[in-house]
Design an enzyme around this catalytic site. Structure first.
Site: not given
Ligand code: NI
Length: 183
Positions: A46, A51, A93-94, A135-136, A139
């Site tokens: 995701g 990001q 998370c990335l 989660h997204e 963000h």
């Molecule tokens: Ni994330």
């Protein structure tokens, strides 16, 4: 298409609220193509536009459901309009490499959005897809999963988060990615 650099904890763009998209055009579709390529290049399941440094309300997910099926979506202006139940599960998370922890989320959600052609879509999700969508969308509002941890856990993580914000990166001995995939 291009892989774009993923912004890391401490980058102010991760703390900004992304803006609604007013028209779904080729620029938005190019952003989605880049976000998909970036998500896959970083082995994520995701990714939100913040990001990659873009403050527009776009997210992509590619979540494995079982050995054969995946849930792939690109959502524009997503709104969670129904949340049911609650469930604790591990997230990573990335944008916060090397940090994984349990987060309480709604067990199932309904999301309304536009797809990449600009058509309205409605998705009812549970399991890791529901977690990834929450989660997204966080963000896109400038919220990170570590914000949802207890004060005690956040204090415990503070040094690692401060190190990320200073530009330090975890070594290869970092813990393995969250079981459901990094989002
Ligand atoms: Ni994330």
């Amino acid at each position: 298409m291009a892989v774009r650099p993923v912004r890391i904890y401490g980058d102010p763009v991760l703390r900004k609220k992304a803006r609604e998209i007013t028209g779904v055009d080729d620029t938005v579709r190019a952003l989605i193509a880049d976000m998909r390529e970036t998500m896959h290049a970083y082995n994520g399941v995701g990714l939100a536009a913040n990001q990659v440094g873009v403050l527009q309300r776009v997210l992509v997910v590619d979540v494995p459901v079982d050995d054969e099926k995946r849930e792939r979506h690109a959502l524009i202006n997503p709104v969670i309009d129904r949340r049911t139940g609650s469930e604790i599960g591990e997230e990573g998370c990335l944008s916060i490499p090397g940090v994984y922890d349990d987060v309480k989320r709604a067990k199932s959600v309904r999301v309304r959005a536009l797809d990449e052609r600009g058509a309205p879509v409605e998705i009812t999700a549970e399991g890791y897809l529901a977690r990834a969508l929450q989660h997204e969308v966080d963000h896109l509002d400038g919220v990170l999963f570590v914000d949802r941890l207890s004060l005690l856990k956040r204090q415990f993580l503070r040094h690692r988060l401060d190190a990320l914000a200073r530009g330090e990166r975890p070594d290869a001995a970092a813990p393995p990615a969250a079981s459901g995939g990094t989002i």
